[in-house]
Design an enzyme around this catalytic site. Sequence first.
Site, short mmCIF file in Angstrom:
data_model
loop_
_atom_site.label_atom_id
_atom_site.label_comp_id
_atom_site.label_asym_id
_atom_site.label_seq_id
_atom_site.Cartn_x
_atom_site.Cartn_y
_atom_site.Cartn_z
N ASP A 1 -7.02 -2.55 -4.36
CA ASP A 1 -6.88 -1.62 -5.48
C ASP A 1 -7.58 -2.19 -6.70
OD1 ASP A 1 -5.65 0.45 -7.26
OD2 ASP A 1 -4.40 0.81 -5.52
N HIS B 1 -4.03 1.45 -12.22
CA HIS B 1 -3.76 2.02 -10.90
C HIS B 1 -3.18 0.99 -9.92
CE1 HIS B 1 -4.94 3.92 -6.99
NE2 HIS B 1 -4.79 5.05 -7.65
N SER C 1 -2.37 8.65 -4.15
CA SER C 1 -2.38 7.21 -4.42
C SER C 1 -0.96 6.67 -4.62
CB SER C 1 -3.20 6.90 -5.67
OG SER C 1 -4.57 6.99 -5.42
#
Length: 787
Positions: A133, A207, A569
């Site tokens: 990620d 994220h 996600s």
Amino acid sequence: MKAVELGWIVLVVLLGLVASGKANVYIVTVEGEPIISYRGGENGFEATAMESDEKLDTASELVTSYASHLEKKHDMLLGMLFEHGSYKKLYSYKHLINGFSVHLSPEQAETLSRAPGGGCGRAGEDIIIGFVDSGIYPHHPSFASHHTDPYGPVPKYRGKCEIDPDTKRNFCNGKIIGAQHFAEAAKAAGAFNPAIDFASPLDGDGHGSHTAAIAAGNNGIPVRVNGHEFGKASGMAPRARIAVYKALYKLFGGFVADVVAAIDQAVHDGVDILSLSVGPNSPPTTTKTTFLNPFDATLLAAVKAGVFVAQAAGNGGPFPKTLVSYSPWITSVAAAIDDRRYKNHLTLGNGKILAGIGLSPSTHPNLTYTMVAANDVLLDSSVSKYSPSDCQRPEVFNRKLVEGNILLCGYSFNFVVGTASIKKVSETAKSLGAVGFVLAVENVSPGTKFDPVPVSIPGILITDVSKTMNLIDYYNVSTPRDWTGRVKGFKAVGSIGDGLMPILHKSAPEVALFSARGPNIKDFNFQDADLLKPDILAPGSLIWAAWSPNGTDEPNFVGEGFALISGTSMAAPHIAGIAALLKQKHPRWSPAAIKSALMTTTTKLDRGGRPLQAQQYSETEALKLVTATPFDYGSGHVDPRAALDPGLIFDAGYEDYVGFLCTTPGIDIHEIRKYTNTPCNTTMGRPSNFNTPSITISHLVGTQTVTRTVTNVAGEETYVITARMHPSIAIETRPSAMTLRPGASRKFSVTLTARSLTGSYCFGSITMKGSRGHKVVIPVVALGHWR
């Protein structure tokens, strides 16, 4: 005698043994095997289980070390919960049961029944989840190790921890066990900027921190934003270890070469689970099949090494064939909306109440405030070039006209593309002394997603254009102007409600509008595959989790410690964390076995007992709800508790995956060999015979029979097999019942016959109901053809 089972601790109250006052003696059994049945699985402790005719050697090193380990766990649990001297442990039970007896008050017993020592406190213990990620913010409380039980070494993990080049601090702390970054391809392409992308595992996007916290963040972390606590956050497996493989960056996303390198390194390092909230932008053009693009081929090797892979299905919904996760060795995760909604309202001086959203406190409950439109309180007309109605620049406004009032702003396209943010509106209003703000949507594009944003002052977003027109009409009628259009006096008033408390809906879960849909495709020509995708549905809308203060992925959460965001996600790490719990309980299970347990135990009903619904566009492009299908949710919405004890599993290994590839029409066998180094074996016959917990036939002509093999992972049980299908397709299963001993495997067949052609896919299911309470369900999908 009364038994209370909560989490993984069982309290047995012996009412006859009262020592004093209201205190009782409790026998507490703890999750984990006692000496007599322990078959290994905990790091550093070999198996001690005895065969039925074998005598236990209580003096052996294996037995004494494991016994000491269990007793330390018992003492640690009690020591964590109670002050020394407030309880008395009587015995530790280590040989026949794993537990202890203790003298406690009923209040202490209630505390113990909710204790983390058998539930969340050990959930995911020593399981390593790898995250490919955008990195991690290691100083976040969701990843802290100083307020938890100490983390010991995990010898199987061979990864490394990079040092922050700026602070010279190690990125690892026991909870975070590995941290590396991969950017060679990004550098070669000239896309990497170390000033904002950070040449380290540090998360410059947000994220990566968010996804890591969803899967494995610490339990009970207060979610505080703007001084308000929205609840407490926990990862699915809060004791799991986090291994960070940064290969995504905030401005350009990522390069396949870097992502593949990260996956390769993670598997080499010894992760148990891979959480991938990343995928290709579109089906690959470099190979003839979706299943053999470099990304999926690398993941096939990961699964061969025993690593479970959870991948986001994609955010291209609600349109068909928008998935970016294709292969049978991957668990492709769709996104659900849960039962939590945040709503707010604006009350106008004429009595009308306009609904909206806004995670904000209310204005004073007994007062109304003057409302002033942004374009009416500018310092001068020259500032109009700055799109003043967006309320992004406090310097363009006349503070004297705004102070003490509600500022009315307009939601323009700048908010959609990210050059304007609700957070900045709030900051502008606050700096001008406004009591609150209203952000009104006058034009909306189909599919525009409005998520609530936490703000520190009263604020509301009016998303319904008709409600915005009500506001504009009231404001214009109430605001007298001279012949030049200048305001002579602000007479419109209003008040903003409290939007901080969620409203819970029984209609949840629902499939989110953005969640990518099937059918699955096998090539760049978008030909349908004989494999169902997505595989499973998990929470993925309005998820609170950790955020990096450096993160700029969401402009409304810049500088915050937590963010409320949506996407598949967010769904994928839910499944990764739950898979860690299954891996912890069943350490010898294959990735396919874990995937099967997750899929066959799902729910297809919402909390009101109705069939799952999916968000979809109506003919007018407005949002509507339709009955969901397996192309929306796969096998259904995940049920973690049921998945821990599935009864039966549909297992598969590397040779089965290669067999699936070899029997899929259109795939070059030389290409298969290039990626797998394995010669083709076509004994499977058809890809629909691949042993996955779903059945998909994209081209059903006449009658076709498929086979499946189930393995019993519980006690001996008899299963009755039933099937249902759309009337246009006949379905039959053989046998109709079967009995399986522990560990035994049995085949069954499913025959589908096209009765009439509807021109669209038909859906059904096969249910295997066990005599001991297990229920195994798999979806069936077929499209009938003449030939």
